[in-house]
Motif scaffolding. Structure first.
Motif, PDB file in Angstrom:
ATOM      1  N   SER A 267       0.860  -1.177   0.000  1.00 42.59           N
ATOM      2  CA  SER A 267       0.000   0.000   0.000  1.00 42.59           C
ATOM      3  C   SER A 267       0.901   1.232   0.000  1.00 42.59           C
ATOM      4  O   SER A 267       1.420   1.641   1.035  1.00 42.59           O
ATOM      5  N   THR A 282       1.944   0.426  -7.612  1.00 43.44           N
ATOM      6  CA  THR A 282       1.844  -0.061  -6.238  1.00 43.44           C
ATOM      7  C   THR A 282       0.756  -1.135  -6.179  1.00 43.44           C
ATOM      8  O   THR A 282       0.126  -1.453  -7.187  1.00 43.44           O
ATOM      9  N   GLU A 284      -2.005  -1.177  -3.848  1.00 42.56           N
ATOM     10  CA  GLU A 284      -3.338  -0.609  -3.623  1.00 42.56           C
ATOM     11  C   GLU A 284      -3.252   0.856  -3.209  1.00 42.56           C
ATOM     12  O   GLU A 284      -2.289   1.293  -2.589  1.00 42.56           O
ATOM     13  N   MET A 285      -4.291   1.597  -3.565  1.00 47.01           N
ATOM     14  CA  MET A 285      -4.493   2.976  -3.141  1.00 47.01           C
ATOM     15  C   MET A 285      -5.991   3.157  -2.964  1.00 47.01           C
ATOM     16  O   MET A 285      -6.788   2.478  -3.615  1.00 47.01           O
ATOM     17  N   VAL A 290      -6.374   7.761  -5.581  1.00 50.55           N
ATOM     18  CA  VAL A 290      -6.254   7.571  -7.030  1.00 50.55           C
ATOM     19  C   VAL A 290      -6.731   8.812  -7.773  1.00 50.55           C
ATOM     20  O   VAL A 290      -6.074   9.289  -8.705  1.00 50.55           O
ATOM     21  N   LEU A 302      -2.277  -0.507 -10.444  1.00 45.73           N
ATOM     22  CA  LEU A 302      -2.502  -1.206  -9.185  1.00 45.73           C
ATOM     23  C   LEU A 302      -2.604  -2.706  -9.456  1.00 45.73           C
ATOM     24  O   LEU A 302      -3.320  -3.122 -10.362  1.00 45.73           O
ATOM     25  N   ASP A 304      -3.181  -5.022  -6.769  1.00 49.74           N
ATOM     26  CA  ASP A 304      -3.671  -5.580  -5.506  1.00 49.74           C
ATOM     27  C   ASP A 304      -2.447  -5.847  -4.620  1.00 49.74           C
ATOM     28  O   ASP A 304      -1.357  -6.157  -5.114  1.00 49.74           O
ATOM     29  N   HIS A 305      -2.683  -5.709  -3.329  1.00 44.97           N
ATOM     30  CA  HIS A 305      -1.601  -5.558  -2.357  1.00 44.97           C
ATOM     31  C   HIS A 305      -0.473  -6.590  -2.492  1.00 44.97           C
ATOM     32  O   HIS A 305       0.662  -6.264  -2.843  1.00 44.97           O
ATOM     33  N   SER A 308       1.989  -7.273  -5.586  1.00 46.84           N
ATOM     34  CA  SER A 308       3.142  -6.407  -5.836  1.00 46.84           C
ATOM     35  C   SER A 308       4.378  -6.883  -5.069  1.00 46.84           C
ATOM     36  O   SER A 308       5.456  -6.310  -5.217  1.00 46.84           O
TER      37      SER A 308
END
Length: 343
Positions: A267, A282, A284-285, A290, A302, A304-305, A308
């Motif tokens: 994140s 990244t 997630e935001m 965004v 993005l 997803d957490h 990445s």
């Protein structure tokens, strides 16, 4: 191989001192009965599926990138899924270690791996890591006599046994003393009890030196600029994903050029905030983060957490395996996956 020996290798690869102050890294679960470490399982998250996998292979150590135990707990009960996993680990004699943000920060770690997906470039750190040295302060003051100097120094040494002294003699005796962070307040209070030192006291703080190449987030000035569309395809391949989420920056298209890219695994909004780049990458935001970034003409990818981060496990497996004897197997979890999927 003993657990403590494995942990020493882990520290060499990514010192825990690089982790963020809020993080909970290191050895989180230690079995009461030591046993040789023969099988190590690497995972991004410790879930029920991953624990079942670990138990099936008689795993001795789970290295979970995200710490399964993060906040303080007052009891170990079955109704909480993370506590339940900790209990299973203890009962099975499995140790659990989490590196988390130490892997993010270390040179050649998660963020360097992530930004490398776009190709070569001049890479710099967004949030510089500093030396883990203890914060220290310098106190400068004047005393009128050698006798007063002796008295003051005795009081300062009572505040901090590590106090060091330098002094020079002119019209008075100019004194320079270094002390630790914890000793600063009592040291100042001791000096204020004396007339000459209290009138001449000056306090300065030594800054911790930066650790080049270490820190959170990365910015790459690409050797070969790419289009947004090409950046998407490169990152899909790098992360092993069929889909990514894209927010085009204001006035940008898929054919717009990307010369600079800023990345932060997981994140990353707080680390990326205010960074000038053509593209943010990244996990997630939030919706409003965004919108704010896209309004500045910056495109966002993005994944997803944990998507990445997860690909780095295979990279780390190679680094760890070559430092351990052949009797130790290092395995990347097959059950570990991001909880979200596109359907």
């Amino acid at each position: 191989m003993e657990l403590k020996e494995v942990l020493q290798v882990m520290e060499q690869l990514a010192p825990l001192s690089l982790a963020e102050s809020w993080d909970n890294v290191g050895l989180l679960v230690e079995p009461s009965k030591p046993r040789p470490v023969k099988t190590i399982l690497l995972t991004n998250d410790l879930t029920d599926a991953v624990m079942e996998e670990a138990e099936a292979m008689s795993c001795d150590l789970i290295i979970s990138y995200h710490p399964p135990l993060f906040r303080p707990i007052k009891r170990l009960v079955q109704k909480d899924w993370k506590q339940r996993l900790a209990i299973r680990a203890v009962e099975s004699g499995i140790a659990i270690f989490s590196p988390h943000t130490s892997w993010d920060s270390v040179k050649g770690g998660v963020n360097d791996w992530l930004v490398g997906g776009l190709g070569s470039g001049q890479v710099s750190v967004l949030s510089q890591a500093l030396s883990g040295a203890t914060q220290s302060h310098k106190l400068e003051f004047t005393v009128k006599s050698a006798g007063e100097l002796s008295t003051v120094m005795e009081e300062l040494k009572a505040c901090d046994s590590g106090t060091t002294l330098q002094h020079s003699v002119s019209s008075g005796i100019h004194v320079s003393v270094t002390c630790s962070e914890s000793a600063l307040t009592p040291s100042v209070q001791a000096l204020l009890r004396h007339n000459a030192p209290s009138l001449s006291l000056n306090v300065s703080t030594f800054e911790k030196p930066p650790l080049p190449g270490h820190g959170q987030g990365r910015l790459s000035v690409l050797d070969q600029p790419v289009t947004v569309a090409t950046a998407i395809q490169k990152m899909k391949s790098h992360l092993g994903l069929t889909h990514l989420r894209l927010a085009l920056g204001l006035g940008k298209t898929l054919d717009s050029s990307v010369c600079t890219a800023a990345v932060c695994a997981g994140s990353g909004a707080s680390v990326l905030a205010g960074v000038k780049a053509d593209l943010y990458i990244t996990g997630e935001m939030s919706h409003h983060e965004v919108l704010d970034v896209a309004a500045k003409g910056i495109s966002i990818i993005l994944s997803d957490h944990s998507n990445s981060e997860r690909g780095f496990l295979s990279v780390f497996r190679e680094r760890l395996a070559v430092r351990l004897p052949d009797s130790v197997a290092v395995v990347v979890s097959k059950a570990d996956r991001d909880p979200l999927e596109v359907v």
